[in-house]
Design a protein around this motif. Structure first.
Motif, mmCIF file in Angstrom:
data_model
loop_
_atom_site.group_PDB
_atom_site.id
_atom_site.type_symbol
_atom_site.label_atom_id
_atom_site.label_comp_id
_atom_site.label_asym_id
_atom_site.label_seq_id
_atom_site.Cartn_x
_atom_site.Cartn_y
_atom_site.Cartn_z
ATOM 1 N N ARG A 156 0.807 -1.216 0.000
ATOM 2 C CA ARG A 156 0.000 0.000 0.000
ATOM 3 C C ARG A 156 0.846 1.275 0.000
ATOM 4 O O ARG A 156 0.314 2.362 -0.248
ATOM 5 C CB ARG A 156 -0.909 0.019 1.238
ATOM 6 N N GLY A 157 2.122 1.162 0.301
ATOM 7 C CA GLY A 157 2.931 2.335 0.622
ATOM 8 C C GLY A 157 3.806 2.839 -0.504
ATOM 9 O O GLY A 157 3.797 2.353 -1.642
ATOM 10 N N LEU A 158 4.645 3.835 -0.135
ATOM 11 C CA LEU A 158 5.502 4.533 -1.085
ATOM 12 C C LEU A 158 6.926 3.999 -1.109
ATOM 13 O O LEU A 158 7.761 4.505 -1.862
ATOM 14 C CB LEU A 158 5.520 6.029 -0.759
ATOM 15 N N GLY A 159 7.223 2.996 -0.302
ATOM 16 C CA GLY A 159 8.568 2.436 -0.260
ATOM 17 C C GLY A 159 8.580 0.978 -0.648
ATOM 18 O O GLY A 159 7.578 0.274 -0.526
ATOM 19 N N GLU A 160 9.738 0.506 -1.122
ATOM 20 C CA GLU A 160 9.909 -0.918 -1.406
ATOM 21 C C GLU A 160 9.760 -1.701 -0.110
ATOM 22 O O GLU A 160 10.144 -1.232 0.966
ATOM 23 C CB GLU A 160 11.295 -1.128 -2.005
ATOM 24 N N THR A 161 9.225 -2.899 -0.194
ATOM 25 C CA THR A 161 9.015 -3.675 1.030
ATOM 26 C C THR A 161 9.146 -5.163 0.761
ATOM 27 O O THR A 161 8.941 -5.628 -0.358
ATOM 28 C CB THR A 161 7.627 -3.372 1.644
ATOM 29 N N GLN A 162 9.513 -5.904 1.809
ATOM 30 C CA GLN A 162 9.594 -7.353 1.757
ATOM 31 C C GLN A 162 8.289 -7.951 2.290
ATOM 32 O O GLN A 162 7.784 -7.513 3.338
ATOM 33 C CB GLN A 162 10.750 -7.858 2.607
ATOM 34 N N VAL A 163 7.766 -8.933 1.598
ATOM 35 C CA VAL A 163 6.532 -9.592 2.012
ATOM 36 C C VAL A 163 6.777 -11.095 2.062
ATOM 37 O O VAL A 163 7.270 -11.678 1.080
ATOM 38 C CB VAL A 163 5.372 -9.283 1.045
ATOM 39 N N THR A 164 6.445 -11.709 3.182
ATOM 40 C CA THR A 164 6.562 -13.158 3.339
ATOM 41 C C THR A 164 5.175 -13.780 3.210
ATOM 42 O O THR A 164 4.230 -13.361 3.879
ATOM 43 C CB THR A 164 7.159 -13.512 4.703
ATOM 44 N N LEU A 165 5.089 -14.761 2.347
ATOM 45 C CA LEU A 165 3.858 -15.525 2.158
ATOM 46 C C LEU A 165 4.064 -16.912 2.731
ATOM 47 O O LEU A 165 5.066 -17.575 2.428
ATOM 48 C CB LEU A 165 3.508 -15.615 0.669
ATOM 49 N N THR A 166 3.117 -17.373 3.565
ATOM 50 C CA THR A 166 3.234 -18.692 4.171
ATOM 51 C C THR A 166 2.158 -19.627 3.644
ATOM 52 O O THR A 166 1.082 -19.193 3.207
ATOM 53 C CB THR A 166 3.121 -18.617 5.703
ATOM 54 N N ALA A 167 2.461 -20.918 3.726
ATOM 55 C CA ALA A 167 1.464 -21.917 3.356
ATOM 56 C C ALA A 167 0.239 -21.798 4.257
ATOM 57 O O ALA A 167 -0.901 -21.978 3.808
ATOM 58 C CB ALA A 167 2.067 -23.318 3.452
ATOM 59 N N ALA A 168 0.462 -21.490 5.527
ATOM 60 C CA ALA A 168 -0.653 -21.378 6.469
ATOM 61 C C ALA A 168 -1.618 -20.267 6.073
ATOM 62 O O ALA A 168 -2.839 -20.388 6.261
ATOM 63 C CB ALA A 168 -0.122 -21.130 7.876
ATOM 64 N N GLN A 169 -1.102 -19.166 5.532
ATOM 65 C CA GLN A 169 -1.990 -18.088 5.092
ATOM 66 C C GLN A 169 -2.895 -18.522 3.946
ATOM 67 O O GLN A 169 -3.994 -17.995 3.789
ATOM 68 C CB GLN A 169 -1.160 -16.872 4.687
ATOM 69 N N LEU A 170 -2.426 -19.491 3.171
ATOM 70 C CA LEU A 170 -3.230 -20.047 2.086
ATOM 71 C C LEU A 170 -4.106 -21.202 2.556
ATOM 72 O O LEU A 170 -4.864 -21.767 1.769
ATOM 73 C CB LEU A 170 -2.309 -20.537 0.971
ATOM 74 N N LYS A 171 -3.985 -21.543 3.840
ATOM 75 C CA LYS A 171 -4.641 -22.710 4.422
ATOM 76 C C LYS A 171 -4.176 -24.000 3.729
ATOM 77 O O LYS A 171 -4.944 -24.952 3.534
ATOM 78 C CB LYS A 171 -6.161 -22.562 4.393
ATOM 79 N N PHE A 172 -2.900 -23.987 3.373
ATOM 80 C CA PHE A 172 -2.225 -25.171 2.854
ATOM 81 C C PHE A 172 -1.368 -25.783 3.961
ATOM 82 O O PHE A 172 -0.982 -25.100 4.916
ATOM 83 C CB PHE A 172 -1.353 -24.829 1.653
ATOM 84 N N ALA A 173 -1.058 -27.056 3.791
ATOM 85 C CA ALA A 173 -0.327 -27.793 4.824
ATOM 86 C C ALA A 173 1.152 -27.417 4.837
ATOM 87 O O ALA A 173 1.769 -27.236 3.784
ATOM 88 C CB ALA A 173 -0.469 -29.293 4.575
ATOM 89 N N ASP A 174 1.711 -27.299 6.036
ATOM 90 C CA ASP A 174 3.153 -27.116 6.173
ATOM 91 C C ASP A 174 3.876 -28.383 5.720
ATOM 92 O O ASP A 174 3.359 -29.501 5.839
ATOM 93 C CB ASP A 174 3.518 -26.820 7.633
ATOM 94 N N GLY A 175 5.072 -28.197 5.197
ATOM 95 C CA GLY A 175 5.892 -29.320 4.801
ATOM 96 C C GLY A 175 5.587 -29.877 3.436
ATOM 97 O O GLY A 175 6.280 -30.789 2.965
ATOM 98 N N ALA A 176 4.572 -29.355 2.775
ATOM 99 C CA ALA A 176 4.209 -29.813 1.434
ATOM 100 C C ALA A 176 4.483 -28.693 0.433
ATOM 101 O O ALA A 176 4.326 -27.505 0.757
ATOM 102 C CB ALA A 176 2.737 -30.215 1.389
#
Length: 548
Positions: free
Chosen positions: A403-423
């Motif tokens: 949303r902002g005016l600066g470059e940023t790092q974004v981490t996406l996790t399997a859990a946020q997608l409701k996908f299983a960890d380790g797969a």
């Protein structure tokens, strides 16, 4: 069977078994055993098309509209689903007093001039229908339209006496709807609300321009001064007239009361789409404002009923061909929250770079997914958001939004997608068509105002079903427990959209604070029960009732 499925089964079967019919009729919390939202044949996916307003305001004419329609067909946009071609404010000449019939401004719509007969849009709508398109028209729920208050310089304002200039639906609902849909052949109607908002007896505008004074039913600054039942009833009258004059159900009702009158809670019962905010402008912060007004309302939208944060402003201002990052973000966000996709640009002059945005078939496909599930915010902040949308094919769409005016790092996790960890999780970037795979988590660098959109596939957390928060389009909030509607404080507060900084600042007054939420409490907090946190669930107030 999982605990979630077991509880749902017990709760639903128990309510259906033990709620007497008489109780269901009198107690809003009693189970009814039915899905209470009308099952509409139209707008099973968000309506798509073109609208004249942001392109031409009231200075619209037949050549401009049909020019846009021809480009839609020739470019392939119509084949993607851009079907509706909608005239906004500026088409009318007057209301004839002998019989109350509306007359068309034939100087700008020449095909409406019929020798020896009343003016008619039939030739115009026949032309659009012959092109495989559908036709939309504009009106107001009150006596007068918005242009008569806010576009006083326009050459296309209604003319004549006070009564002749009253071209809105008030007092003429059945007559006008019959004219628009029965005689003229329209398929879509946008119904504005300025006529019950700005023409009050204390407004100098009313006196200076000789309008009939109408005590406002809507106070955009104070929900407690808005007559919510009266506003709902007026739009309900329009819905009933539309059903009478369209027995095949082939019509769209777009409610345009700018998020006021608690439309968030009843729009789905009356119309196919309802505005969640005031008008959009071609500025980044206003786009954030409009997006925020709809992005937390996933449980209130579903097939046949959509949140509408306003028409697209791509091609103008901070979303023009020199701001393609912002334009792609605007388009991506509207697609992810199942907003109607209505282009509003002079397509006869559109550069290929903009056509490529509107014509991104993969992004359009997310918006038009048959599942009808609005994207749910999986990570919320004022800086970065992650929005996840369940698709009918079992995959997920995910948008990473800076949303902002600066470059940023974004981490996406399997859990946020409701996908299983380790797969492994497979990602396909829907803007550049690149592919990637990750396990557990991955990171991206986003440029200022950039949005990345992926289609994701992976092993589900819940192997034998889905969480309710993943499928908001299959959940109807029949009663949400809100006793007194309150403004939503999480909507972005931009400076005055029309440039001035008078007063103490812009304060959004769109109600919805306390409404049901997916994966959050009604007051935008993390879900917790007895001190234990939950990533997944439906947050509701006491005295709520959901239909699934």
């Amino acid at each position: 069977m999982t605990i979630r499925a077991l509880l749902a089964s017990v709760a639903i079967s128990g309510l259906l078994a033990f709620a007497p019919p008489a109780l269901a009729e009198t107690d809003p919390l009693a189970a009814t055993g039915v899905w209470s939202i009308p099952e509409r044949s139209q707008a099973r996916t968000p309506p798509m098309g073109w609208n004249s307003w942001n392109a031409f305001r009231t200075e619209v004419d037949e050549a401009k509209v049909l020019g846009a329609a021809r480009i839609m067909v020739d470019s392939g946009l119509s084949a993607l689903g851009y079907t509706y071609v909608n005239i906004d404010d500026g088409w009318w000449l007057r209301r004839r007093q002998a019989d109350g019939r509306l007359e068309i401004r034939t100087g700008i719509f020449p095909s409406a001039q019929v020798d020896g007969q009343d003016s008619s849009f039939r030739a115009y709508t026949d032309t659009l229908h012959a092109m495989g398109l559908k036709a939309g028209i504009y009106t107001d729920i009150g006596r007068n339209a918005c242009s008569q208050a806010y576009d006083l310089h326009s050459p296309n304002l209604p003319e004549g006496t006070r009564a002749e200039r009253e071209i809105g639906l008030s007092g003429h609902v059945d007559q006008d709807i019959g004219l628009y849909f029965g005689e003229w052949g329209f398929d879509y109607i946008k119904v504005d609300a300025c006529g019950i908002n700005v023409y009050g007896p204390d407004n100098p505008l009313t006196r200076d321009h000789d309008y009939t004074a109408v005590p406002p039913l809507i106070d955009q600054a104070a929900i407690n001064r808005t007559d919510v039942p009266a506003v709902r009833a007026l739009y309900g009258e329009v819905a009933e007239a539309l059903a009478r004059h369209n027995p095949d159900g082939d019509y769209i009702l777009a409610i345009c009361n700018w998020g006021s009158a608690d439309v968030r809670s009843w729009g789905k019962d009356i119309g196919h789409m309802w505005r969640t905010s005031g008008d959009i402008t071609p500025t980044w912060t206003r786009m954030l404002h409009n997006f925020d007004s709809a992005s937390t309302r996933a449980l209130y939208a579903k097939p046949g009923a959509w949140n509408d944060p306003d028409i697209l402003f791509i091609g103008h201002g901070e979303f023009d061909q020199d701001h393609l990052t912002e334009a792609r973000s605007h388009f991506s966000l509207w697609a992810m929250i199942n907003a109607p996709l209505l282009i509003s640009y002079d397509l006869r002059q559109a550069p290929q770079s903009l056509m490529d945005i509107w014509g991104n078939a993969d992004i359009v496909r997310l918006n038009q997914d048959a599942g009808g599930h609005q994207g749910v915010i999986a990570y919320a902040s004022d800086d970065v958001q992650i929005i996840v949308k369940t698709l009918a094919n079992g995959k997920k769409a995910v948008a990473l939004f800076n949303r902002g005016l600066g470059e940023t790092q974004v981490t996406l996790t399997a859990a946020q997608l409701k996908f299983a960890d380790g797969a492994p999780v497979q990602l396909r970037n829907l803007w550049d068509q690149t592919n990637a795979t990750f396990t557990d988590a991955t990171s991206f660098t986003l440029a200022p105002r950039q949005t990345l959109v992926f289609e994701a596939a992976g092993e589900r957390q819940l192997a034998d079903g889905v969480y309710l928060s993943e499928i908001p389009g299959d959940v109807n909030v029949a009663v949400d427990g809100v006793v007194a509607p309150e403004p939503d404080p999480v909507v972005h507060r931009m400076r005055n959209a029309w440039g001035e900084t008078r007063g103490s600042g812009e304060r959004p007054t769109y109600t919805g604070w306390g409404g049901a939420q997916a994966d959050a409490t009604p007051y935008d907090q993390a879900l917790r029960v007895g001190g234990q946190g939950f990533d997944t669930g439906i947050g509701v107030l006491t005295n709520s009732r959901l239909e699934i």
